[in-house]
Every structure is written in C-alpha cells, then in structure tokens.
Design a protein around this motif. Sequence first.
Motif, PDB file in Angstrom:
ATOM      1  N   PRO A 122       0.815  -1.211   0.000  1.00 16.52           N
ATOM      2  CA  PRO A 122       0.000   0.000   0.000  1.00 16.52           C
ATOM      3  C   PRO A 122       0.851   1.264   0.000  1.00 16.52           C
ATOM      4  O   PRO A 122       1.927   1.301   0.604  1.00 16.52           O
ATOM      5  CB  PRO A 122      -0.795  -0.121   1.296  1.00 16.52           C
ATOM      6  CG  PRO A 122       0.158  -0.846   2.227  1.00 16.52           C
ATOM      7  CD  PRO A 122       0.888  -1.830   1.356  1.00 16.52           C
ATOM      8  N   LEU A 123       0.351   2.287  -0.684  1.00 15.67           N
ATOM      9  CA  LEU A 123       0.976   3.601  -0.667  1.00 15.67           C
ATOM     10  C   LEU A 123       0.211   4.477   0.316  1.00 15.67           C
ATOM     11  O   LEU A 123      -0.977   4.286   0.547  1.00 15.67           O
ATOM     12  CB  LEU A 123       0.944   4.243  -2.054  1.00 15.67           C
ATOM     13  CG  LEU A 123       1.561   3.435  -3.203  1.00 15.67           C
ATOM     14  CD1 LEU A 123       1.463   4.235  -4.507  1.00 15.67           C
ATOM     15  CD2 LEU A 123       3.000   3.067  -2.911  1.00 15.67           C
ATOM     16  N   ARG A 124       0.923   5.440   0.886  1.00 11.02           N
ATOM     17  CA  ARG A 124       0.266   6.365   1.814  1.00 11.02           C
ATOM     18  C   ARG A 124       0.656   7.782   1.453  1.00 11.02           C
ATOM     19  O   ARG A 124       1.834   8.079   1.235  1.00 11.02           O
ATOM     20  CB  ARG A 124       0.677   6.032   3.259  1.00 11.02           C
ATOM     21  CG  ARG A 124       0.085   6.967   4.307  1.00 11.02           C
ATOM     22  CD  ARG A 124       0.226   6.374   5.719  1.00 11.02           C
ATOM     23  NE  ARG A 124       1.616   6.101   6.071  1.00 11.02           N
ATOM     24  CZ  ARG A 124       2.455   6.991   6.586  1.00 11.02           C
ATOM     25  NH1 ARG A 124       2.061   8.243   6.782  1.00 11.02           N
ATOM     26  NH2 ARG A 124       3.695   6.638   6.912  1.00 11.02           N
ATOM     27  N   TYR A 125      -0.335   8.673   1.386  1.00 19.38           N
ATOM     28  CA  TYR A 125      -0.110  10.082   1.067  1.00 19.38           C
ATOM     29  C   TYR A 125      -0.674  10.948   2.180  1.00 19.38           C
ATOM     30  O   TYR A 125      -1.591  10.533   2.907  1.00 19.38           O
ATOM     31  CB  TYR A 125      -0.800  10.460  -0.244  1.00 19.38           C
ATOM     32  CG  TYR A 125      -0.226   9.800  -1.487  1.00 19.38           C
ATOM     33  CD1 TYR A 125       0.760  10.438  -2.233  1.00 19.38           C
ATOM     34  CD2 TYR A 125      -0.682   8.558  -1.908  1.00 19.38           C
ATOM     35  CE1 TYR A 125       1.285   9.848  -3.374  1.00 19.38           C
ATOM     36  CE2 TYR A 125      -0.156   7.952  -3.041  1.00 19.38           C
ATOM     37  CZ  TYR A 125       0.824   8.603  -3.776  1.00 19.38           C
ATOM     38  OH  TYR A 125       1.348   8.011  -4.891  1.00 19.38           O
ATOM     39  N   ASP A 126      -0.140  12.178   2.306  1.00 23.20           N
ATOM     40  CA  ASP A 126      -0.732  13.099   3.263  1.00 23.20           C
ATOM     41  C   ASP A 126      -1.772  13.967   2.549  1.00 23.20           C
ATOM     42  O   ASP A 126      -2.052  13.770   1.368  1.00 23.20           O
ATOM     43  CB  ASP A 126       0.342  13.955   3.959  1.00 23.20           C
ATOM     44  CG  ASP A 126       0.979  14.991   3.047  1.00 23.20           C
ATOM     45  OD1 ASP A 126       0.653  15.041   1.834  1.00 23.20           O
ATOM     46  OD2 ASP A 126       1.819  15.766   3.536  1.00 23.20           O
TER      47      ASP A 126
END
Length: 217
Positions: free
Chosen positions: A142-146
């Motif tokens: 999974p990718l995580r962004y703010d």
Amino acid sequence: MTAVRRAAALLLAALVLVAGAAQAHATGYRYWSFWERDGGRWTYATQGPSTARPDDGAVQGFRFAVSEDSADASRPRGTADFAAICAGTPAKPGTKRVALVIDSGTPADAPSGETPPTRRTACARVSPDATTAEALAAVAKPLRYDTNALLCAIAGYPRKGCGEQVSADDTEKKPTTAGGEPRQKDSGPSLGLPIGVGAVVLLGGAAVWQARRRGNA
C-alpha cells in the motif's frame, strides 16, 4: 594591529565557532525522494510522481532518507537498468513498462522502532498514459499520502510519519543491544551551541576590555 582590529578578529573567530556548532546540529527531513534515471545517472525529478508520465522504457527511482534539501538528497542505490529490471516482463500492445527502483534507505534514516525493507526493483506494466504514482501503485502497495499529496509510505514503509523534521543527532548510528535492536541514545542538552555562544560572550568581552585598555594607555 590596532585595538579595534584585534577586537574584530576575536569576534570573527567566535562567530566561526558558533557557525560550526550550528552546522553540527543542522536539521533535515525524513521523506521519500523521487528520481529519474538518465542513462547511468540519477537526476532529481522535476515533477511529483502523481503528475509525471514516464515513457515506455523509463527507469524511475525512490529513496527514503533524511536530507536537508533536493541538493543534499540521497540517490537510489544499485545499477540495474531497464533491460535488467523488466527482463521478465515482455512488452504488450496497448501498455507501457516502467522500471522502478525502490530503495528504503539505511537503518540510520529509519524512524524509531522501524527497520527499512530490502532494496528492490519492479517492472510495472500500465496504460500508456499512466503516471509514475500509478505505476508504483501497481507493484508496491500500500501507498500512503498526506493531505497535500506528499508520498509518505511505499509498500507500507514507514508505518507512520511524513516528511517530518529530524535533527542531525537523530540520524547518528546508534549502538545495538545484544538482541540486535538499536539502543536509544541518551538525550541530553547539546553542548556545542552553548559553548559557541559562551565563546562569543567571552571573546567579545575580552575585545572590549582590550580596546578600552589601549585607549586609556
């Protein structure tokens, strides 16, 4: 040398001490930097992964590290090129292949309590108009962004944090315990800056005293 010039020289020496102390405790930011391979050389990307649209055969890289700015950022390691990374992914009509280098960095750059995953490469087969972010999502979820669309995590690393400020002391290599876990460094006041400031005060006072002494001579 006149008293004024001598005083100026002493003050200059003191300021150099303070500058050195400040430099020793400079801060940086812990984040994933985005790179493009141009031949055998990595260059810092001029666009973000969510807007960059690489061509078929492109090599893109991501490196997790603590850096002061883009000029100081650590490049992805390894020399694998497109032919090596995508050797097992044959071309397919209506798609493009993007070679990705994902370098999670070193233990010194890792957030407290986390261990960087092994550096790896992947070949993403995506639609011709896909962005780098879409190619990355195809092989490293999974990718995580703010909330500002800054890339915070690739394949779940790191578990938390996003572009936080880090002091130089936090990135020093820490000794390990018998079990191999990083030993927390004792937290105490840094003496470098106070000593430097103290030197300015002492030398400045000495310079003024000397100037007055010579003026009264």
